[in-house]
Design a protein around this motif. Structure first.
Motif, PDB file in Angstrom:
ATOM      1  N   PHE A  42      -7.388  -8.673   3.605  1.00  0.00           N
ATOM      2  CA  PHE A  42      -5.971  -8.803   3.918  1.00  0.00           C
ATOM      3  C   PHE A  42      -5.724  -8.254   5.312  1.00  0.00           C
ATOM      4  CE2 PHE A  42      -6.976  -5.190   1.306  1.00  0.00           C
ATOM      5  CZ  PHE A  42      -6.443  -4.114   1.995  1.00  0.00           C
ATOM      6  N   THR A  43      -4.681  -8.773   5.960  1.00  0.00           N
ATOM      7  CA  THR A  43      -4.329  -8.333   7.305  1.00  0.00           C
ATOM      8  C   THR A  43      -3.456  -7.082   7.228  1.00  0.00           C
ATOM      9  OG1 THR A  43      -2.294  -9.631   7.401  1.00  0.00           O
ATOM     10  CG2 THR A  43      -4.339 -10.725   8.130  1.00  0.00           C
ATOM     11  N   GLU A  44      -3.288  -6.417   8.364  1.00  0.00           N
ATOM     12  CA  GLU A  44      -2.398  -5.252   8.409  1.00  0.00           C
ATOM     13  C   GLU A  44      -0.975  -5.649   8.061  1.00  0.00           C
ATOM     14  OE1 GLU A  44      -2.518  -2.563  11.714  1.00  0.00           O
ATOM     15  OE2 GLU A  44      -4.692  -2.743  11.891  1.00  0.00           O
ATOM     16  N   ASP A  45      -0.539  -6.805   8.548  1.00  0.00           N
ATOM     17  CA  ASP A  45       0.814  -7.269   8.228  1.00  0.00           C
ATOM     18  C   ASP A  45       0.982  -7.494   6.731  1.00  0.00           C
ATOM     19  OD1 ASP A  45       1.602  -7.149  10.872  1.00  0.00           O
ATOM     20  OD2 ASP A  45       1.292  -9.298  11.238  1.00  0.00           O
ATOM     21  N   GLU A  46      -0.029  -8.103   6.093  1.00  0.00           N
ATOM     22  CA  GLU A  46       0.047  -8.307   4.638  1.00  0.00           C
ATOM     23  C   GLU A  46       0.128  -6.968   3.924  1.00  0.00           C
ATOM     24  OE1 GLU A  46      -2.420 -12.207   3.357  1.00  0.00           O
ATOM     25  OE2 GLU A  46      -3.557 -10.724   4.518  1.00  0.00           O
ATOM     26  N   TYR A  47      -0.687  -6.008   4.356  1.00  0.00           N
ATOM     27  CA  TYR A  47      -0.664  -4.701   3.723  1.00  0.00           C
ATOM     28  C   TYR A  47       0.703  -4.048   3.876  1.00  0.00           C
ATOM     29  CZ  TYR A  47      -1.317   0.118   2.560  1.00  0.00           C
ATOM     30  OH  TYR A  47      -1.151   1.357   1.993  1.00  0.00           O
ATOM     31  N   GLU A  48       1.257  -4.092   5.071  1.00  0.00           N
ATOM     32  CA  GLU A  48       2.562  -3.474   5.305  1.00  0.00           C
ATOM     33  C   GLU A  48       3.642  -4.137   4.449  1.00  0.00           C
ATOM     34  OE1 GLU A  48       3.095  -0.692   6.831  1.00  0.00           O
ATOM     35  OE2 GLU A  48       1.074  -0.520   7.625  1.00  0.00           O
ATOM     36  N   ASP A  49       3.498  -5.439   4.198  1.00  0.00           N
ATOM     37  CA  ASP A  49       4.470  -6.147   3.363  1.00  0.00           C
ATOM     38  C   ASP A  49       4.381  -5.771   1.884  1.00  0.00           C
ATOM     39  OD1 ASP A  49       5.469  -7.477   5.556  1.00  0.00           O
ATOM     40  OD2 ASP A  49       4.365  -9.337   5.177  1.00  0.00           O
ATOM     41  N   ILE A  50       3.186  -5.394   1.418  1.00  0.00           N
ATOM     42  CA  ILE A  50       3.006  -5.169  -0.029  1.00  0.00           C
ATOM     43  C   ILE A  50       2.757  -3.718  -0.414  1.00  0.00           C
ATOM     44  CG2 ILE A  50       2.233  -7.510  -0.536  1.00  0.00           C
ATOM     45  CD1 ILE A  50      -0.394  -4.905  -0.511  1.00  0.00           C
ATOM     46  N   HIS A  51       2.571  -2.819   0.540  1.00  0.00           N
ATOM     47  CA  HIS A  51       2.164  -1.465   0.154  1.00  0.00           C
ATOM     48  C   HIS A  51       3.202  -0.764  -0.717  1.00  0.00           C
ATOM     49  CE1 HIS A  51       4.562   0.178   3.478  1.00  0.00           C
ATOM     50  NE2 HIS A  51       4.395   1.369   2.941  1.00  0.00           N
ATOM     51  N   ASP A  52       4.489  -1.001  -0.490  1.00  0.00           N
ATOM     52  CA  ASP A  52       5.516  -0.397  -1.349  1.00  0.00           C
ATOM     53  C   ASP A  52       5.439  -0.952  -2.769  1.00  0.00           C
ATOM     54  OD1 ASP A  52       6.546   1.295   0.598  1.00  0.00           O
ATOM     55  OD2 ASP A  52       8.059  -0.161   1.257  1.00  0.00           O
ATOM     56  N   ASP A  53       5.228  -2.268  -2.879  1.00  0.00           N
ATOM     57  CA  ASP A  53       5.116  -2.901  -4.199  1.00  0.00           C
ATOM     58  C   ASP A  53       3.940  -2.346  -4.992  1.00  0.00           C
ATOM     59  OD1 ASP A  53       7.301  -4.478  -3.565  1.00  0.00           O
ATOM     60  OD2 ASP A  53       6.072  -6.185  -2.930  1.00  0.00           O
ATOM     61  N   LEU A  54       2.883  -1.952  -4.294  1.00  0.00           N
ATOM     62  CA  LEU A  54       1.703  -1.408  -4.963  1.00  0.00           C
ATOM     63  C   LEU A  54       1.823   0.094  -5.215  1.00  0.00           C
ATOM     64  CD1 LEU A  54      -1.178  -3.242  -3.049  1.00  0.00           C
ATOM     65  CD2 LEU A  54      -0.220  -3.807  -5.286  1.00  0.00           C
ATOM     66  N   GLY A  55       2.904   0.687  -4.747  1.00  0.00           N
ATOM     67  CA  GLY A  55       3.087   2.120  -4.931  1.00  0.00           C
ATOM     68  C   GLY A  55       2.214   2.956  -4.019  1.00  0.00           C
ATOM     69  N   LEU A  56       1.867   2.411  -2.865  1.00  0.00           N
ATOM     70  CA  LEU A  56       1.020   3.118  -1.914  1.00  0.00           C
ATOM     71  C   LEU A  56       1.866   3.629  -0.754  1.00  0.00           C
ATOM     72  CD1 LEU A  56      -1.874   0.510  -1.863  1.00  0.00           C
ATOM     73  CD2 LEU A  56      -1.881   2.711  -3.035  1.00  0.00           C
TER      74      LEU A  56
END
Length: 154
Positions: A42-56
């Motif tokens: 995954f890209t950094e942008d993808e991570y930044e978009d989903i990290h809250d949803d994953l509880g990270l």
């Protein structure tokens, strides 16, 4: 050439076809006793978009890609399928440009085969948007099974 390691490269769009991808991997892994590496880049942008949803809470620079991959769809479904089938597996994650990270992952795990999902795109879409799966296939260090699902992303 023996097949000891199969890299099953997946992304979030593969959730709808996780069972079919797993079946493809199992067709090879079960009779040969091979290990399946479930790879999710995954890209950094993808991570930044989903990290809250994953509880990270960690930002991209501080994240453990393997831990993120283990929490992203469809990895959990694949883990369950391989566990039920009694097939050895591991989960690997990578943060960066997806196609190059998947190719690097194949090299790192010494993959003997890769399974990559793709989607149907017109030639114009490929020219404008590129094709991650095409780049992986062209750069792969081992033979690749390309799994195309015509219903994904139509």
């Amino acid at each position: 050439m023996t097949i000891d390691t199969i890299l099953l490269a997946v992304g979030p769009m593969d959730t709808v076809r996780a069972e079919e991808l797993a079946d493809t991997a199992l067709e090879i892994a079960e009779p040969l006793g091979a290990t399946v590496v479930i790879g999710h880049a995954f890209t950094e942008d993808e991570y930044e978009d989903i990290h809250d949803d994953l509880g990270l809470e960690a930002r991209a620079a501080d994240v453990d890609p393997d831990a993120v991959a283990a929490r992203r769809a469809p990895v959990g479904d694949l883990v369950e399928i391989f566990t039920d089938a009694g097939v050895d597996y591991e989960v690997r994650g990578a943060l960066g440009e997806v196609s190059s990270e998947v190719v690097d992952m194949a090299i790192d795990v010494d993959a003997d085969r890769m399974i990559v999902g793709g989607r149907r795109r017109s030639p114009a879409e490929k020219a404008v948007l590129g094709s991650v799966s095409q780049e992986i296939i062209l750069q792969a260090p081992c033979p690749v099974t390309y799994f195309r699902d015509l219903d994904v992303m139509e």
